[in-house]
Design a protein around this motif. Sequence first.
Motif, PDB file in Angstrom:
ATOM      1  N   THR A 226      -0.472  -3.035   6.700  1.00 19.40           N
ATOM      2  CA  THR A 226       0.760  -4.093   6.465  1.00 19.40           C
ATOM      3  C   THR A 226       2.162  -3.392   6.558  1.00 19.40           C
ATOM      4  O   THR A 226       3.089  -3.856   7.207  1.00 19.40           O
ATOM      5  CB  THR A 226       0.810  -4.912   5.337  1.00 19.40           C
TER       6      THR A 226
ATOM      7  N   ILE B 157      -1.609  -3.561  -1.606  1.00 25.78           N
ATOM      8  CA  ILE B 157      -0.533  -3.145  -0.827  1.00 25.78           C
ATOM      9  C   ILE B 157       0.199  -1.902  -1.217  1.00 25.78           C
ATOM     10  O   ILE B 157       0.105  -0.707  -0.845  1.00 25.78           O
ATOM     11  CB  ILE B 157       0.551  -4.000  -0.123  1.00 25.78           C
TER      12      ILE B 157
ATOM     13  N   GLY C  35      -0.981  -8.269  -2.827  1.00 22.67           N
ATOM     14  CA  GLY C  35       0.415  -7.588  -3.061  1.00 22.67           C
ATOM     15  C   GLY C  35       0.213  -6.414  -3.730  1.00 22.67           C
ATOM     16  O   GLY C  35       0.598  -5.153  -3.328  1.00 22.67           O
TER      17      GLY C  35
ATOM     18  N   GLY D 158      -3.103 -13.993  -3.896  1.00 23.30           N
ATOM     19  CA  GLY D 158      -2.009 -13.704  -3.276  1.00 23.30           C
ATOM     20  C   GLY D 158      -1.535 -12.060  -4.103  1.00 23.30           C
ATOM     21  O   GLY D 158      -1.350 -11.227  -3.210  1.00 23.30           O
TER      22      GLY D 158
ATOM     23  N   PRO E 256       0.676 -14.094   0.802  1.00 23.51           N
ATOM     24  CA  PRO E 256       1.085 -13.319  -0.261  1.00 23.51           C
ATOM     25  C   PRO E 256       2.586 -13.079  -0.688  1.00 23.51           C
ATOM     26  O   PRO E 256       3.275 -12.852   0.586  1.00 23.51           O
ATOM     27  CB  PRO E 256       0.274 -12.160   0.097  1.00 23.51           C
ATOM     28  N   HIS E 257       3.138 -13.053  -1.847  1.00 20.31           N
ATOM     29  CA  HIS E 257       4.483 -12.740  -1.915  1.00 20.31           C
ATOM     30  C   HIS E 257       5.152 -11.643  -1.358  1.00 20.31           C
ATOM     31  O   HIS E 257       6.031 -11.740  -0.529  1.00 20.31           O
ATOM     32  CB  HIS E 257       4.899 -12.989  -3.350  1.00 20.31           C
ATOM     33  N   LEU E 258       4.221 -10.686  -1.262  1.00 20.83           N
ATOM     34  CA  LEU E 258       4.831  -9.206  -0.835  1.00 20.83           C
ATOM     35  C   LEU E 258       4.755  -9.414   0.518  1.00 20.83           C
ATOM     36  O   LEU E 258       5.784  -8.816   1.390  1.00 20.83           O
ATOM     37  CB  LEU E 258       3.779  -8.027  -1.284  1.00 20.83           C
ATOM     38  N   VAL E 259       3.822  -9.771   1.225  1.00 24.56           N
ATOM     39  CA  VAL E 259       3.871 -10.072   2.797  1.00 24.56           C
ATOM     40  C   VAL E 259       5.032 -10.635   3.060  1.00 24.56           C
ATOM     41  O   VAL E 259       5.579 -10.669   4.215  1.00 24.56           O
ATOM     42  CB  VAL E 259       2.532 -10.760   3.235  1.00 24.56           C
TER      43      VAL E 259
ATOM     44  N   VAL F 205      -5.580 -16.742   1.005  1.00 27.54           N
ATOM     45  CA  VAL F 205      -4.765 -17.143  -0.282  1.00 27.54           C
ATOM     46  C   VAL F 205      -4.690 -18.472  -0.230  1.00 27.54           C
ATOM     47  O   VAL F 205      -4.841 -18.864  -1.354  1.00 27.54           O
ATOM     48  CB  VAL F 205      -3.338 -16.283  -0.119  1.00 27.54           C
TER      49      VAL F 205
END
Lengths: 286, 335
Positions: B281, B266, B263, B259, A129-132, B304
């Motif tokens: 996270t 989050i 995000g 994904g 995931p991009h944010l991770v 993902v």
Amino acid sequence: MTAVADDCPVAAAPRFGTRKAVLVVAALAAAGLAAVIAFALLSGEAGVATAFRARLVAPSFAHPFGTDALGRDMLARTLKGLALSFRVGLFAATASTIIALVLALVAASGPRWADAIVAYLVDMTMGLPHLVLLILISFAFGGGANAVIIAVGLTHWPRLTRILRAEILQLRGAEYVTVSRNFGKSPLYIARQHFAPHLVPQLLVGLVLMFPHAILHEAGLTFLGFGIEPTTPAIGVLLSESLRYLTAGKWWLGLFPGLALLMAVLAFDAIGNGLRTMTDPRGSQS
Amino acid sequence: MPVWFRFVAMRLFRLALLLIGVAVVAFALAKMSPVDPVTAYLGPNIAKVGPEQRALIAARWGLDQPVATQFLAWLSNLASGDFGWSATYNAPVVDVIGSRVAASAALMGLAWMFSGVIGFSLGVIAATFQGGWCDRVIRVYAYVLASTPTFWIAILLLMGFSVALGWTPVCCAAPIGLLPEEVTLIQRLHHLILPLVALSILGISQIALHTRAKMIDILESDFATYARAQGASRLDVALRHGARNAALPAITVLFASLGELFGGSILAEQVFSYPGLGSATIAAGVRGDVPLLLAIAMGTTLVVSLGNTIADSLYAVADPRIDIAAGAPLREIGP
């Protein structure tokens, strides 16, 4: 691995009207963005100096966006935050575009295993995931403003890499390139006369369309508390501060910075589409 | 061996390869960090701990071993289901994730479903009445919202519905002060609504835009014209021929967007203080809780990438022109 995620840009622009309209909108957007940058450069102390007599003032003529808990003008802070976002966006988009160009060239012109490696890198970057991934990279660089910029700059290349690679492969197989080669033109001539006119516009459009992603990710990361110092007026910082005063009904703290960010994102989109319209011969008749 | 079997096997092999790659990169990134794990673990207690004790902690965690040894140890622990100890929550990582995964799964699963159903319907409607006011509204809605940062939408929703109107709670997944067993389903849903709306909005607009484009292609194709010539209305064609053909691409996009969904969750969880994986996270990233951060990175990568693999496979099913046997490293498919 994903061929499909490619067509999910921040926004697939609908065609609002004609070519001329697109260009006018793009020009207006560019002017607006330039004004924001000019303001940030010229404003000096505005939005930084505290004024405890004017704390948490609702929007008025003197303070169109209101003031924050330290009496700082939110309009000035928002504009400075935007300018900061643009700087981050510019760096990140440039870095990612260069990475994308190099990888696309390697993938399209190198041996087969090089192509496979580039594909693997793309898959890997898109698999997280991009944010991770952004959080991981900014952690790896120890947090702080630079870590955020590096993280945003290092992660936005996969889409453009794919587009450029496909374009280069298509160009290499094109008949006029074969003809040109058979006429004995040098590789440099072919690169300059046949490849560059196709690739440079793609690069430019890709660069501009990367801005919105980069800016949104920068704002998201700072909003979560990574990176840019709490004292710097970044949009993410402003919005995360606004959460503290939300239940007290200070709506202007949360509304305006986000709105400004959205306008900036849409503006970059408009400019990207304008550039595409200008450089894409297929769109010239509409 | 049938072609599709080889295709799936190849995909799974690449998925495994990819996970190993992500493990290496994630571990390397965590090791690169200047944040010292022992310091991060001790926090304010650092003043009470001498260098000998620090060395003991480091030795206990295997931090004195070479990096390659540490990596292999971590990987073999992962394989045996031991994800390590989370210093932030002072509990095994497995327990931290286990206690949060349900909340996140409910949030993301429902948002995922809503994005699909509502987004697809909007896309079909917009394409059917292409150029009409309905289309215009949906298009502008989707275009603007696709560019809007999720956390700002969340803030706006919070300001509007929780603060100004008072309809929804301001934070968390359940009323404060109640034991988990005492919380009713209604209360849970009540706390879930706003994060869910915030998270769905982005997905809805993406699916709607994508479906609309696909549907317009379909409605302009020859068989649609033929059906129209036989007297079917545009709506008939859209529902009977178009929707069926546009459904698979929409599902494909849904699978490829996992994904982004994570995000978004989050960010949404941060705004609503929702105790899911997203907030874990953030805590892991901010406090340098490496085992938790790595476990989340690996877990989300698995989900993902699996989604991407499914999307890719569906893409091949949806469009038989794609030669699944070819298996070129990077295929030029996509609209």
